[in-house]
Design a protein around this motif. Structure first.
Motif, mmCIF file in Angstrom:
data_model
loop_
_atom_site.group_PDB
_atom_site.id
_atom_site.type_symbol
_atom_site.label_atom_id
_atom_site.label_comp_id
_atom_site.label_asym_id
_atom_site.label_seq_id
_atom_site.Cartn_x
_atom_site.Cartn_y
_atom_site.Cartn_z
ATOM 1 N N VAL A 6 0.874 -1.473 0.408
ATOM 2 C CA VAL A 6 0.050 -0.294 -0.027
ATOM 3 C C VAL A 6 1.144 0.879 0.244
ATOM 4 N N TYR A 7 1.016 1.891 -1.027
ATOM 5 C CA TYR A 7 1.856 3.848 -0.891
ATOM 6 C C TYR A 7 0.804 4.487 -0.158
ATOM 7 N N TRP A 8 1.341 5.972 0.349
ATOM 8 C CA TRP A 8 0.655 6.797 0.247
ATOM 9 C C TRP A 8 1.646 8.072 -0.087
ATOM 10 N N TYR A 9 1.063 8.855 -0.044
ATOM 11 C CA TYR A 9 2.151 10.190 -0.780
ATOM 12 C C TYR A 9 1.627 11.005 0.041
ATOM 13 N N LEU A 10 2.553 11.600 1.691
ATOM 14 C CA LEU A 10 2.349 12.599 2.554
ATOM 15 C C LEU A 10 3.238 13.878 2.377
ATOM 16 N N ASP A 11 2.581 14.755 3.349
ATOM 17 C CA ASP A 11 3.859 16.154 3.399
ATOM 18 C C ASP A 11 5.095 15.462 3.936
ATOM 19 N N TYR A 12 5.671 16.194 4.479
ATOM 20 C CA TYR A 12 6.636 15.899 5.370
ATOM 21 C C TYR A 12 6.663 16.094 6.379
ATOM 22 N N THR A 13 5.648 16.171 6.863
ATOM 23 C CA THR A 13 5.805 16.678 8.611
ATOM 24 C C THR A 13 5.136 15.463 9.165
ATOM 25 N N VAL A 14 4.663 13.998 8.949
ATOM 26 C CA VAL A 14 4.305 13.320 9.044
ATOM 27 C C VAL A 14 5.338 11.967 9.423
ATOM 28 N N PRO A 15 4.701 11.684 10.893
ATOM 29 C CA PRO A 15 5.080 11.447 12.496
ATOM 30 C C PRO A 15 5.214 9.731 11.268
ATOM 31 N N MET A 16 6.336 9.191 11.362
ATOM 32 C CA MET A 16 6.703 8.046 10.995
ATOM 33 C C MET A 16 6.656 7.065 12.066
ATOM 34 N N ASP A 17 7.395 6.970 13.681
ATOM 35 C CA ASP A 17 6.686 6.790 13.978
ATOM 36 C C ASP A 17 5.767 6.022 14.694
ATOM 37 N N ASP B 110 9.678 13.857 -3.052
ATOM 38 C CA ASP B 110 10.505 14.877 -4.125
ATOM 39 C C ASP B 110 9.769 16.494 -2.922
ATOM 40 N N LYS B 111 9.616 16.772 -3.647
ATOM 41 C CA LYS B 111 9.777 18.425 -3.365
ATOM 42 C C LYS B 111 8.670 18.699 -2.851
ATOM 43 N N ASP B 112 7.469 17.687 -2.773
ATOM 44 C CA ASP B 112 6.299 18.280 -2.245
ATOM 45 C C ASP B 112 5.816 17.170 -0.742
ATOM 46 N N THR B 113 6.312 15.954 -0.993
ATOM 47 C CA THR B 113 5.667 14.805 -0.691
ATOM 48 C C THR B 113 6.815 13.838 -0.233
ATOM 49 N N VAL B 114 6.226 12.804 0.718
ATOM 50 C CA VAL B 114 7.344 11.523 0.850
ATOM 51 C C VAL B 114 6.365 10.199 0.869
ATOM 52 N N ALA B 115 7.070 9.821 -0.267
ATOM 53 C CA ALA B 115 5.687 8.017 -0.531
ATOM 54 C C ALA B 115 6.575 7.166 0.370
ATOM 55 N N LEU B 116 5.121 6.567 1.003
ATOM 56 C CA LEU B 116 5.373 5.881 2.130
ATOM 57 C C LEU B 116 4.768 4.577 1.581
ATOM 58 N N ARG B 117 5.713 3.280 1.814
ATOM 59 C CA ARG B 117 5.246 1.884 1.554
ATOM 60 C C ARG B 117 5.300 0.888 2.493
ATOM 61 N N ALA B 118 3.505 0.707 2.212
ATOM 62 C CA ALA B 118 3.921 -0.913 3.956
ATOM 63 C C ALA B 118 3.543 -1.679 2.989
ATOM 64 N N LEU C 283 -1.339 14.815 5.595
ATOM 65 C CA LEU C 283 -2.009 15.215 4.310
ATOM 66 C C LEU C 283 -1.043 15.808 3.761
ATOM 67 N N PRO C 284 -0.985 14.934 2.400
ATOM 68 C CA PRO C 284 -0.336 16.427 0.842
ATOM 69 C C PRO C 284 -0.918 17.860 1.331
ATOM 70 N N ARG C 285 -0.186 18.297 1.363
ATOM 71 C CA ARG C 285 -0.510 19.947 0.257
ATOM 72 C C ARG C 285 0.298 21.007 0.076
ATOM 73 N N LEU C 286 0.305 21.517 -0.760
ATOM 74 C CA LEU C 286 1.088 22.936 -1.609
ATOM 75 C C LEU C 286 1.162 23.700 -0.811
ATOM 76 N N ARG C 287 2.288 24.208 -0.744
ATOM 77 C CA ARG C 287 3.165 25.709 -0.015
ATOM 78 C C ARG C 287 2.816 26.265 -0.776
ATOM 79 N N GLY C 288 3.048 27.452 -0.603
ATOM 80 C CA GLY C 288 3.396 28.893 -0.398
ATOM 81 C C GLY C 288 3.719 29.982 0.412
#
Length: 380
Positions: free
Chosen positions: A267-278, A307-315, A348-353
């Motif tokens: 299962v893949y998720w594309y999340l923001d860099y602030t996601v708590p991994m632990d 990438d520049k916007d998200t982190v790809a996580l795979r379970a 959750l994924p978001r676009l920053r400005g």
């Protein structure tokens, strides 16, 4: 009227019939007597034998029709030599009896093959999770049985045709000119022969088995049935794909249950860099442990890309079968999204400005290019 009088009356009736009528009537009576004796015999046997289970009952059910033909042949073989038939009639009836005898032998051989293969298949069940050995055995037996049945049928038909003189003469002439004729027949029969040979190869090497999960031509499904020349694949949405047997010998395909039904799903998720991994790893472990589809072997969460916007996580998670792996993936995907929405919506994924403004009387820092443009527009 006693039996002697009945016999005399019968002889008188036959004597008044045309010359061919008497022998025909006698043969018809012999056939009727054989059919009647067969009926009575099987009524008695079916009444006293255990016909639901056991070797004897199974053989009786399968041998009923072939034995009827055998008793008819026996009756004709006893009666015909004792009749005064013209030579042409005797030869024709003898030819018919020979054909029926060949058919009886081929029919009996096919019956015995089906009987013993069915009894051997009956000992293996598919309704268990670890049914690999049963699927291997049943696939091998069914494919070989169908191939053997076709070969026996071809041999029986060939033997019947060879009883005709014209066919024998044609066969000799065909054998004499075997060059061109053999080439033509070989090209015409190549698809059938290729699939029959592929069936034998599949029975021996078993690249596929019954109820194997395969991907063929981009479609995911189960091997529902393997026939002598083609395979029926039951696709997940209940469609059926019919594939020639030679396909599984000549072309690549995916078999998800070749050695075991267990499989790993992702299962893949594309999340923001602030996601708590632990926290996400702990929640994944909690979700899979509570699921009835997990087999308790594999449960991993990895960062596989950024990438520049998200982190790809795979379970990664394992299940006992591929349908359970699909259900487990859908369950984990849904529950993790609900958990992120409630506990960590910022992940959750978001676009920053980034916006920079200049307040009245206060010089806000700005890039040089932006400051030059603002200065050009501002009055002096």
């Amino acid at each position: 009227m006693n039996p002697a009088e009945l016999l005399q009356a019968g002889e008188a009736v036959i004597g008044r019939m045309p010359q061919a009528g008497g022998p025909i009537l006698i043969m018809a009576l012999a056939v009727a007597a054989a059919v009647g004796l067969h009926f009575v015999l099987f009524r008695v046997l079916l009444r006293f034998a255990d016909t639901d289970t056991g070797l004897l009952g199974s053989l009786l059910r399968r041998a009923r029709r072939p034995l009827r033909l055998a008793m008819i042949l026996a009756a004709l073989a006893i009666v015909v030599p004792r009749l005064h038939l013209p030579f042409g009639w005797e030869r024709g009836i003898g030819h018919i009896i020979l054909i029926l005898l060949i058919v009886f032998l081929g029919w009996t051989a096919i019956l015995l093959v089906n009987h013993f293969t069915d009894r051997s298949i009956r000992r293996h069940r598919f309704d268990t999770e670890d049914n690999l050995a049963a699927r291997k055995f049943v696939t091998q037996i069914r494919v070989l049985r169908r191939t053997t049945t076709i070969v026996l049928g071809i041999l029986t038909v060939g033997a019947v045709l060879l009883t005709f003189d014209t066919v024998q003469e044609y066969g000799l002439s065909l054998f004499a000119s075997a060059g061109a004729a053999g080439l033509i027949l070989g090209l015409a029969a190549r698809p059938v022969l290729a699939n029959l040979i592929a069936g034998v190869q599949i029975a021996i090497t078993q690249p596929i088995r019954l109820e194997d999960v395969v991907i063929v031509e981009g479609e995911w499904g189960w091997v529902e049935e393997i026939f002598a020349t083609y395979v029926v694949v039951r696709i997940w949405d209940w469609r059926r794909m019919v594939v020639p047997l030679s396909y599984f010998i000549e072309k690549p395909f995916q078999n998800w249950t070749r050695d075991s039904a267990s499989i790993i799903g992702s299962v893949y998720w594309y999340l923001d860099y602030t996601v708590p991994m632990d926290a996400m790893r702990a929640k994944l472990e909690e979700v899979v442990q509570a699921s009835p589809h997990w087999d308790g072997k594999v449960s991993v969460l990895q960062v596989v890309d950024t990438d520049k916007d998200t982190v790809a996580l795979r379970a990664l998670m394992s299940a006992r079968t591929s349908p359970q792996a699909w259900d487990l993936r859908c369950e984990v995907r849904e529950k993790m999204i609900v958990w992120l929405q409630g506990a960590h919506p910022e992940a959750l994924p978001r676009l920053r400005g980034e916006f920079q403004t200049r307040s009245a009387g206060i010089d806000a820092p700005a890039p040089d290019v932006a400051r030059d443009r603002i200065d050009q527009r501002s009055p002096t």
